[in-house]
Design a protein around this motif. Structure first.
Motif, PDB file in Angstrom:
ATOM      1  N   PHE A   1     -72.512  28.919  71.934  1.00 28.29           N
ATOM      2  CA  PHE A   1     -74.478  28.914  71.958  1.00 28.29           C
ATOM      3  C   PHE A   1     -74.115  28.231  73.775  1.00 28.29           C
ATOM      4  O   PHE A   1     -73.340  28.093  73.911  1.00 28.29           O
ATOM      5  CB  PHE A   1     -74.988  26.854  71.719  1.00 28.29           C
TER       6      PHE A   1
ATOM      7  N   ARG B   1     -70.267  24.784  65.273  1.00 27.72           N
ATOM      8  CA  ARG B   1     -70.547  25.039  65.762  1.00 27.72           C
ATOM      9  C   ARG B   1     -72.389  25.088  65.974  1.00 27.72           C
ATOM     10  O   ARG B   1     -73.235  24.563  66.693  1.00 27.72           O
ATOM     11  CB  ARG B   1     -70.910  26.915  66.138  1.00 27.72           C
ATOM     12  N   ASP B   2     -72.712  24.871  64.278  1.00 28.46           N
ATOM     13  CA  ASP B   2     -74.009  24.806  64.287  1.00 28.46           C
ATOM     14  C   ASP B   2     -74.589  23.165  64.603  1.00 28.46           C
ATOM     15  O   ASP B   2     -75.168  23.161  64.275  1.00 28.46           O
ATOM     16  CB  ASP B   2     -74.086  24.674  62.880  1.00 28.46           C
TER      17      ASP B   2
ATOM     18  N   PRO C   1     -79.055  30.235  70.574  1.00 25.01           N
ATOM     19  CA  PRO C   1     -77.602  30.180  69.860  1.00 25.01           C
ATOM     20  C   PRO C   1     -77.188  31.359  69.775  1.00 25.01           C
ATOM     21  O   PRO C   1     -77.299  32.633  70.357  1.00 25.01           O
ATOM     22  CB  PRO C   1     -78.810  30.851  68.340  1.00 25.01           C
ATOM     23  N   LYS C   2     -75.164  31.493  69.977  1.00 22.30           N
ATOM     24  CA  LYS C   2     -74.557  32.492  69.961  1.00 22.30           C
ATOM     25  C   LYS C   2     -74.054  33.000  68.560  1.00 22.30           C
ATOM     26  O   LYS C   2     -73.440  31.479  68.146  1.00 22.30           O
ATOM     27  CB  LYS C   2     -73.768  32.356  71.499  1.00 22.30           C
TER      28      LYS C   2
ATOM     29  N   ARG D   1     -74.496  22.422  68.411  1.00 20.94           N
ATOM     30  CA  ARG D   1     -75.763  23.433  68.782  1.00 20.94           C
ATOM     31  C   ARG D   1     -76.898  22.434  68.210  1.00 20.94           C
ATOM     32  O   ARG D   1     -77.848  22.049  69.397  1.00 20.94           O
ATOM     33  CB  ARG D   1     -75.335  24.550  68.105  1.00 20.94           C
TER      34      ARG D   1
END
Length: 265
Positions: free
Chosen positions: A139, A113-114, A134-135, A117
């Motif tokens: 994202f 995820r990071d 950001p989620k 993103r």
């Protein structure tokens, strides 16, 4: 509830034993805004929710694609609130008396995820006005401030990234946003989990966006789906705007209270 009037639909769900009123936030209770974290519930919507909370055997929940933390900010929701929350399309919850309730994730999901993103931010940095939100489980790519051509370019670039690096992620489209997530829950599963948790005998779900259709399609014959807007939808009732939804909800609250009064006579 196809083929019956709005008044008949309200009366039917008002007569149920335990009613869950589950509501999307953006575009349903709050106007859509250019700065997403500035969204706030309209006063008439807040008044309607207060009326529902005061009605007997009536539970109110907000069901949003926003991450739980962001939803609590924009809904001005604190630990004393009786309103249940489902954030990230039903991948995380806040329950009165319990607090945050989430399902465990693998560390590699958070790492991907990071990374993704950051890649999305770098790929769209030349497009002024794009925001990579950001989620918790992915994202979102916001393009409200972009020209149609730049919005198309931003979405194409990020679609290409996600297809190459995380083809198994879920992709959702909304009003000037595309969301990507490694969790596959939807608002349908959020409503189902909330229904079971509170023991609801019927559900009213209201939303405005295409991401709300999962929940609207999942409703049963005893339930009521409401669309804020005018487009093709699985909803059985349509209202013009947030003010009209607030009026419908206040009528429902009144009917619930009247039902309880009649039963007590």
């Amino acid at each position: 509830m196809t083929g019956i009037t709005e008044t008949e639909a309200i009366a039917r769900v008002a007569d149920t034993g335990i009613l869950l009123v589950a509501l999307d936030f953006d575009g349903t209770l709050s106007p859509l805004v250019d700065e997403p974290m500035q969204a706030r519930m309209l006063p008439e919507a807040r008044t309607a929710l207060d009326a529902l909370l005061a009605a007997p055997d009536t539970i109110v929940a907000l069901v949003s694609g926003r991450s739980l933390g962001d939803l609590r900010v924009i809904a001005e929701h604190d630990d004393a609130s009786p309103i249940l929350l489902a954030g990230s399309h039903g991948a995380e919850f806040w329950i009165p008396g319990e607090g945050d309730v989430t399902h465990a994730d693998a560390p590699e999901d958070a790492r991907l995820r990071d990374e993704l993103r950051a890649h999305a931010e770098a790929a769209t940095a030349h497009l002024d006005g794009v925001w990579i939100e950001p989620k918790t489980f992915g994202f979102g790519v916001h393009t409200r401030k972009l020209s149609p051509a730049d919005a198309e370019e931003a979405n194409r670039l990020v679609d290409t990234l996600v297809a190459a690096e995380a083809p198994h992620w879920r992709r959702r489209t909304g009003h000037n946003i595309i969301e990507y997530a490694f969790r596959h829950e939807g608002k349908d599963s959020a409503v189902a989990e909330l229904r079971e948790r509170v023991g609801a005998t019927a559900v009213l779900f209201a939303g405005d966006d295409v991401t709300d259709e999962d929940a609207l399609r999942s409703l049963g014959p005893a339930d009521l789906g409401v669309l804020v807007g005018d487009r093709d939808s699985a909803a059985s009732v349509k209202v013009a705007d947030i003010a009209a939804l607030a009026e419908l909800l206040e009528r429902l609250a009144g009917a619930r209270s009247a039902r309880a009064s009649s039963a007590g006579e």
